[in-house]
Motif scaffolding. Structure first.
Motif, PDB file in Angstrom:
ATOM      1  N   TRP A  35       0.819  -1.214   0.000  1.00  0.00           N
ATOM      2  CA  TRP A  35       0.000   0.000   0.000  1.00  0.00           C
ATOM      3  C   TRP A  35       0.854   1.266   0.000  1.00  0.00           C
ATOM      4  O   TRP A  35       0.329   2.374   0.187  1.00  0.00           O
ATOM      5  CB  TRP A  35      -0.959  -0.009   1.191  1.00  0.00           C
ATOM      6  CG  TRP A  35      -2.158  -0.860   0.914  1.00  0.00           C
ATOM      7  CD1 TRP A  35      -2.321  -2.178   1.234  1.00  0.00           C
ATOM      8  CD2 TRP A  35      -3.339  -0.460   0.239  1.00  0.00           C
ATOM      9  NE1 TRP A  35      -3.539  -2.627   0.802  1.00  0.00           N
ATOM     10  CE2 TRP A  35      -4.193  -1.594   0.182  1.00  0.00           C
ATOM     11  CE3 TRP A  35      -3.782   0.735  -0.340  1.00  0.00           C
ATOM     12  CZ2 TRP A  35      -5.447  -1.556  -0.419  1.00  0.00           C
ATOM     13  CZ3 TRP A  35      -5.037   0.767  -0.933  1.00  0.00           C
ATOM     14  CH2 TRP A  35      -5.849  -0.367  -0.967  1.00  0.00           C
ATOM     15  N   ALA A  36       2.134   1.140  -0.230  1.00  0.00           N
ATOM     16  CA  ALA A  36       3.009   2.315  -0.285  1.00  0.00           C
ATOM     17  C   ALA A  36       2.683   3.163  -1.512  1.00  0.00           C
ATOM     18  O   ALA A  36       2.149   2.663  -2.505  1.00  0.00           O
ATOM     19  CB  ALA A  36       4.467   1.869  -0.338  1.00  0.00           C
ATOM     20  N   PRO A  37       3.018   4.447  -1.461  1.00  0.00           N
ATOM     21  CA  PRO A  37       2.900   5.262  -2.671  1.00  0.00           C
ATOM     22  C   PRO A  37       3.940   4.804  -3.687  1.00  0.00           C
ATOM     23  O   PRO A  37       4.982   4.255  -3.316  1.00  0.00           O
ATOM     24  CB  PRO A  37       3.205   6.682  -2.171  1.00  0.00           C
ATOM     25  CG  PRO A  37       4.035   6.481  -0.950  1.00  0.00           C
ATOM     26  CD  PRO A  37       3.564   5.202  -0.333  1.00  0.00           C
ATOM     27  N   VAL A 101      13.756  -7.311  -1.258  1.00  0.00           N
ATOM     28  CA  VAL A 101      12.930  -6.321  -1.939  1.00  0.00           C
ATOM     29  C   VAL A 101      13.632  -5.941  -3.244  1.00  0.00           C
ATOM     30  O   VAL A 101      14.819  -5.627  -3.253  1.00  0.00           O
ATOM     31  CB  VAL A 101      12.727  -5.067  -1.069  1.00  0.00           C
ATOM     32  CG1 VAL A 101      11.783  -4.077  -1.756  1.00  0.00           C
ATOM     33  CG2 VAL A 101      12.189  -5.463   0.313  1.00  0.00           C
ATOM     34  N   TYR A 102      12.868  -5.997  -4.325  1.00  0.00           N
ATOM     35  CA  TYR A 102      13.389  -5.694  -5.657  1.00  0.00           C
ATOM     36  C   TYR A 102      12.558  -4.604  -6.306  1.00  0.00           C
ATOM     37  O   TYR A 102      11.446  -4.305  -5.872  1.00  0.00           O
ATOM     38  CB  TYR A 102      13.308  -6.941  -6.552  1.00  0.00           C
ATOM     39  CG  TYR A 102      14.223  -8.062  -6.171  1.00  0.00           C
ATOM     40  CD1 TYR A 102      15.467  -8.216  -6.794  1.00  0.00           C
ATOM     41  CD2 TYR A 102      13.852  -8.985  -5.201  1.00  0.00           C
ATOM     42  CE1 TYR A 102      16.305  -9.264  -6.448  1.00  0.00           C
ATOM     43  CE2 TYR A 102      14.690 -10.040  -4.849  1.00  0.00           C
ATOM     44  CZ  TYR A 102      15.919 -10.169  -5.481  1.00  0.00           C
ATOM     45  OH  TYR A 102      16.749 -11.201  -5.138  1.00  0.00           O
ATOM     46  N   THR A 103      13.099  -4.043  -7.370  1.00  0.00           N
ATOM     47  CA  THR A 103      12.312  -3.188  -8.234  1.00  0.00           C
ATOM     48  C   THR A 103      12.341  -3.762  -9.642  1.00  0.00           C
ATOM     49  O   THR A 103      13.298  -4.437 -10.030  1.00  0.00           O
ATOM     50  CB  THR A 103      12.824  -1.732  -8.241  1.00  0.00           C
ATOM     51  OG1 THR A 103      11.936  -0.932  -9.021  1.00  0.00           O
ATOM     52  CG2 THR A 103      14.222  -1.618  -8.802  1.00  0.00           C
ATOM     53  N   GLU A 104      11.260  -3.511 -10.357  1.00  0.00           N
ATOM     54  CA  GLU A 104      11.204  -3.938 -11.755  1.00  0.00           C
ATOM     55  C   GLU A 104      12.186  -3.102 -12.574  1.00  0.00           C
ATOM     56  O   GLU A 104      12.356  -1.914 -12.314  1.00  0.00           O
ATOM     57  CB  GLU A 104       9.781  -3.740 -12.306  1.00  0.00           C
ATOM     58  CG  GLU A 104       8.681  -4.437 -11.519  1.00  0.00           C
ATOM     59  CD  GLU A 104       8.643  -5.932 -11.728  1.00  0.00           C
ATOM     60  OE1 GLU A 104       9.409  -6.446 -12.572  1.00  0.00           O
ATOM     61  OE2 GLU A 104       7.847  -6.600 -11.044  1.00  0.00           O
ATOM     62  N   LEU A 128       9.338  -0.708   1.408  1.00  0.00           N
ATOM     63  CA  LEU A 128      10.216  -1.284   2.427  1.00  0.00           C
ATOM     64  C   LEU A 128       9.994  -0.604   3.772  1.00  0.00           C
ATOM     65  O   LEU A 128       9.946  -1.264   4.816  1.00  0.00           O
ATOM     66  CB  LEU A 128      11.668  -1.156   1.971  1.00  0.00           C
ATOM     67  CG  LEU A 128      12.779  -1.640   2.869  1.00  0.00           C
ATOM     68  CD1 LEU A 128      12.513  -3.020   3.430  1.00  0.00           C
ATOM     69  CD2 LEU A 128      14.093  -1.628   2.113  1.00  0.00           C
ATOM     70  N   GLN A 129       9.825   0.717   3.773  1.00  0.00           N
ATOM     71  CA  GLN A 129       9.526   1.423   5.028  1.00  0.00           C
ATOM     72  C   GLN A 129       8.199   0.955   5.605  1.00  0.00           C
ATOM     73  O   GLN A 129       8.082   0.726   6.811  1.00  0.00           O
ATOM     74  CB  GLN A 129       9.510   2.937   4.790  1.00  0.00           C
ATOM     75  CG  GLN A 129       9.083   3.763   5.992  1.00  0.00           C
ATOM     76  CD  GLN A 129      10.116   3.832   7.104  1.00  0.00           C
ATOM     77  OE1 GLN A 129      11.057   3.036   7.158  1.00  0.00           O
ATOM     78  NE2 GLN A 129       9.945   4.760   8.017  1.00  0.00           N
ATOM     79  N   CYS A 143      15.673  -5.370   9.915  1.00  0.00           N
ATOM     80  CA  CYS A 143      16.796  -4.483   9.657  1.00  0.00           C
ATOM     81  C   CYS A 143      16.967  -4.331   8.143  1.00  0.00           C
ATOM     82  O   CYS A 143      17.003  -5.335   7.427  1.00  0.00           O
ATOM     83  CB  CYS A 143      18.076  -5.042  10.286  1.00  0.00           C
ATOM     84  SG  CYS A 143      19.473  -3.905  10.259  1.00  0.00           S
ATOM     85  N   TRP A 144      17.076  -3.112   7.684  1.00  0.00           N
ATOM     86  CA  TRP A 144      17.267  -2.800   6.261  1.00  0.00           C
ATOM     87  C   TRP A 144      18.736  -3.021   5.934  1.00  0.00           C
ATOM     88  O   TRP A 144      19.615  -2.342   6.442  1.00  0.00           O
ATOM     89  CB  TRP A 144      16.869  -1.351   6.045  1.00  0.00           C
ATOM     90  CG  TRP A 144      16.936  -0.800   4.655  1.00  0.00           C
ATOM     91  CD1 TRP A 144      17.853  -1.067   3.687  1.00  0.00           C
ATOM     92  CD2 TRP A 144      16.044   0.170   4.090  1.00  0.00           C
ATOM     93  NE1 TRP A 144      17.582  -0.324   2.561  1.00  0.00           N
ATOM     94  CE2 TRP A 144      16.476   0.447   2.786  1.00  0.00           C
ATOM     95  CE3 TRP A 144      14.934   0.841   4.572  1.00  0.00           C
ATOM     96  CZ2 TRP A 144      15.835   1.361   1.950  1.00  0.00           C
ATOM     97  CZ3 TRP A 144      14.295   1.752   3.748  1.00  0.00           C
ATOM     98  CH2 TRP A 144      14.744   2.001   2.448  1.00  0.00           C
ATOM     99  N   ILE A 145      19.042  -3.996   5.070  1.00  0.00           N
ATOM    100  CA  ILE A 145      20.417  -4.349   4.728  1.00  0.00           C
ATOM    101  C   ILE A 145      20.649  -4.166   3.228  1.00  0.00           C
ATOM    102  O   ILE A 145      20.057  -4.883   2.424  1.00  0.00           O
ATOM    103  CB  ILE A 145      20.732  -5.828   5.083  1.00  0.00           C
ATOM    104  CG1 ILE A 145      20.381  -6.123   6.540  1.00  0.00           C
ATOM    105  CG2 ILE A 145      22.192  -6.147   4.787  1.00  0.00           C
ATOM    106  CD1 ILE A 145      21.215  -5.411   7.536  1.00  0.00           C
ATOM    107  N   GLN A 146      21.498  -3.217   2.872  1.00  0.00           N
ATOM    108  CA  GLN A 146      21.821  -3.055   1.455  1.00  0.00           C
ATOM    109  C   GLN A 146      23.104  -3.779   1.070  1.00  0.00           C
ATOM    110  O   GLN A 146      23.367  -3.976  -0.113  1.00  0.00           O
ATOM    111  CB  GLN A 146      21.930  -1.578   1.086  1.00  0.00           C
ATOM    112  CG  GLN A 146      20.582  -0.971   0.733  1.00  0.00           C
ATOM    113  CD  GLN A 146      20.704   0.391   0.116  1.00  0.00           C
ATOM    114  OE1 GLN A 146      21.123   1.323   0.773  1.00  0.00           O
ATOM    115  NE2 GLN A 146      20.333   0.501  -1.144  1.00  0.00           N
ATOM    116  N   ALA A 147      23.878  -4.202   2.062  1.00  0.00           N
ATOM    117  CA  ALA A 147      25.138  -4.875   1.760  1.00  0.00           C
ATOM    118  C   ALA A 147      24.922  -6.123   0.917  1.00  0.00           C
ATOM    119  O   ALA A 147      25.777  -6.500   0.114  1.00  0.00           O
ATOM    120  CB  ALA A 147      25.865  -5.231   3.059  1.00  0.00           C
TER     121      ALA A 147
END
Length: 196
Positions: A35-37, A101-104, A128-129, A143-147
């Motif tokens: 439901w995120a923008p 979490v991915y993006t197209e 993600l938020q 925990c948000w992990i970008q590594a």
């Protein structure tokens, strides 16, 4: 919890209990993330929720690169924190679930988007938020992990993901710690046209 309390009490959790998370709770959290923008209402996000043997394989792959990730944060943290981060990267804190979490990948098809990043990237971050807040509201930690994006290809192969760009990985479970709130850094807001 009300929204203000949820936002202000959420913490990045890096140590988890081994208690399984019911699928219906995970489905609620993911549904709220959706439901995120989103940019141009493209809803350009994609989630992979993994547990069990496949999750363990992903964590093992991440553990094999744990020491290399520390190069990105050596200037940010003292030695004690570095050791804790290395342990966390090697185990994902024992989280029973990982959410990726991915993006197209759509930028090449959109001639009206002069952005250097995928147009769905900020939308995936908003989703993600939502996920982090919904998890906290239900007594879970995350925990948000970008590594993990450093070994995106290896993780994608394990998960069977193709044609998408990884935004982050999120270890998720019932927290086994209660970290204090880090202080907010100042000078992050500039007001224009308002009376003092």
């Amino acid at each position: 919890m009300n929204l203000t309390e949820t936002i202000k009490t959420r913490r990045s959790i890096r140590r988890f209990k081994d208690t399984p998370v019911p699928r219906e709770v995970l489905e609620e959290i993911i549904e709220l993330a959706l439901w995120a923008p989103s940019n141009y209402n493209m809803q350009g996000w994609y989630f992979v929720v993994v547990q069990g043997e496949k999750k363990d394989q992903v964590v093992q792959a991440m553990a094999s690169h744990a020491s290399s990730w520390l190069g990105n944060i050596k200037q940010l943290f003292p030695e004690k924190m570095m050791r804790m981060m290395q342990q966390f990267f090697a185990t994902m804190g024992g989280a029973p679930v990982m959410v990726f979490v991915y993006t197209e990948k759509t930028r090449e098809h959109l001639t009206y988007m002069p952005l250097e990043v995928e147009p769905g990237y900020p939308s995936a971050c908003a989703a993600l938020q939502n996920l982090l807040l919904a998890a906290h509201d239900r007594g879970l930690g995350a925990c948000w992990i970008q590594a993990c994006c450093i070994i995106e290809d290896e993780i994608n192969q394990l998960l069977g993901v193709q044609g998408k760009m990884m935004v982050a990985g999120v270890p998720l479970g019932y927290p086994d710690q209660s970290p204090p709130a880090p202080p907010r850094k100042g000078d992050k807001v500039h007001w224009i046209g308002f009376k003092e």
